[in-house]
Scaffold this motif. Structure first.
Motif, PDB file in Angstrom:
ATOM      1  N   ASP A  74      41.900  32.223  37.243  1.00 40.12           N
ATOM      2  CA  ASP A  74      40.818  32.584  36.332  1.00 40.12           C
ATOM      3  C   ASP A  74      39.785  33.443  37.051  1.00 40.12           C
ATOM      4  N   GLU A  75      38.788  33.888  36.300  1.00 44.35           N
ATOM      5  CA  GLU A  75      37.732  34.743  36.851  1.00 44.35           C
ATOM      6  C   GLU A  75      36.937  34.036  37.954  1.00 44.35           C
ATOM      7  N   GLY A  76      36.838  32.699  37.856  1.00 39.28           N
ATOM      8  CA  GLY A  76      36.126  31.934  38.880  1.00 39.28           C
ATOM      9  C   GLY A  76      36.784  32.075  40.242  1.00 39.28           C
ATOM     10  N   GLU A  77      38.118  32.042  40.267  1.00 39.14           N
ATOM     11  CA  GLU A  77      38.825  32.216  41.536  1.00 39.14           C
ATOM     12  C   GLU A  77      38.616  33.618  42.096  1.00 39.14           C
ATOM     13  N   ILE A  78      38.678  34.614  41.232  1.00 40.70           N
ATOM     14  CA  ILE A  78      38.460  35.988  41.702  1.00 40.70           C
ATOM     15  C   ILE A  78      37.058  36.122  42.283  1.00 40.70           C
ATOM     16  N   SER A  79      36.085  35.580  41.585  1.00 37.50           N
ATOM     17  CA  SER A  79      34.706  35.657  42.043  1.00 37.50           C
ATOM     18  C   SER A  79      34.541  35.008  43.409  1.00 37.50           C
ATOM     19  N   TYR A  80      35.151  33.840  43.596  1.00 39.34           N
ATOM     20  CA  TYR A  80      35.062  33.135  44.879  1.00 39.34           C
ATOM     21  C   TYR A  80      35.756  33.936  45.980  1.00 39.34           C
ATOM     22  N   ALA A  81      36.954  34.463  45.682  1.00 38.61           N
ATOM     23  CA  ALA A  81      37.718  35.216  46.681  1.00 38.61           C
ATOM     24  C   ALA A  81      37.063  36.554  47.003  1.00 38.61           C
ATOM     25  N   LEU A  82      36.304  37.107  46.062  1.00 38.84           N
ATOM     26  CA  LEU A  82      35.601  38.357  46.299  1.00 38.84           C
ATOM     27  C   LEU A  82      34.376  38.119  47.168  1.00 38.84           C
ATOM     28  N   GLY A  83      33.621  37.077  46.840  1.00 41.52           N
ATOM     29  CA  GLY A  83      32.421  36.755  47.608  1.00 41.52           C
ATOM     30  C   GLY A  83      31.259  37.672  47.260  1.00 41.52           C
ATOM     31  N   LYS A  84      30.118  37.359  47.824  1.00 38.98           N
ATOM     32  CA  LYS A  84      28.906  38.133  47.570  1.00 38.98           C
ATOM     33  C   LYS A  84      29.114  39.571  48.038  1.00 38.98           C
ATOM     34  N   GLN A  85      28.967  40.516  47.124  1.00 39.88           N
ATOM     35  CA  GLN A  85      29.121  41.947  47.393  1.00 39.88           C
ATOM     36  C   GLN A  85      30.459  42.265  48.073  1.00 39.88           C
TER      37      GLN A  85
END
Length: 196
Positions: A74-85
């Motif tokens: 889900d988008e939550g996993e992508i967000s976590y794997a991407l990280g801040k900036q």
């Protein structure tokens, strides 16, 4: 370190971009372009995946060049794997030596077999930290791992506020760092890591 430019003159059809440089630079640029396209046209990567991911297979100096991918839930996993900036993605890329790019719901890793394996292991450990402490079995025999004993009264100083000091060291040196539980502590909530 690539040179890119459009090569078509017929503006009534899809345009092609030529990418010049070494295999690593070309693939990194290509994946960045595909990530941007996927943002504007979700699902596009599925139409070109096999062609793109099989391009240049085995054509590096190790003879193991390739591309692997994993699908995010889900988008939550992508967000976590991407990280801040994008910091976590860059950290995974620098520490593993693999190109790591997120295209739609996929994490795409390109590089030698060894680099791709490291990127996938590091990503797995990153997500395991959400569930509890991680232990990497066989760390003693890994060529990519150093374990440093940190006295309990220094952990906060080394970690920093909200992991800032640890993150700064990772950024400076291109490494992935996390506190590892003892092997026998796994029964108290941690999960094992390593390759499958």
């Amino acid at each position: 370190n690539t040179l890119m430019f459009f090569i078509d003159t017929d503006l009534t059809r899809s345009q092609r971009v030529a990418i010049f440089g070494n295999i690593r630079g070309r693939r990194g640029s290509e994946l960045k372009v595909l990530s941007a396209i996927e943002t504007k046209m979700p699902g596009y990567i599925q139409t070109v995946r096999d062609e793109v991911f099989n391009r240049d297979r085995y054509k590096d100096e190790t003879g193991t060049w390739g591309t692997d991918w994993m699908t995010f839930k889900d988008e939550g996993e992508i967000s976590y794997a991407l990280g801040k900036q994008g910091g976590t993605r860059r950290k995974l890329e620098r520490s593993s030596g693999s190109i790591v790019q997120y295209v739609g719901m996929m994490a795409v890793c390109s590089g030698s077999r060894k680099e791709r394996t490291r990127a996938k292991e590091y990503m797995k450990w990153l997500f395991q930290q959400l569930e509890g402490p991680v232990y990497v079995y066989g760390w003693e025999g890994r060529e990519d791992c150093t374990v440093v004993d940190i006295p309990n009264d220094c952990i906060g100083y080394i970690t920093g506020n909200r992991r800032a000091a640890l993150g700064a060291m990772e950024e400076e040196w291109g490494s992935l760092m996390f506190f590892m539980t003892e092997a026998d502590d796994r029964s108290r909530g941690g999960r094992g890591g390593g390759s499958e």
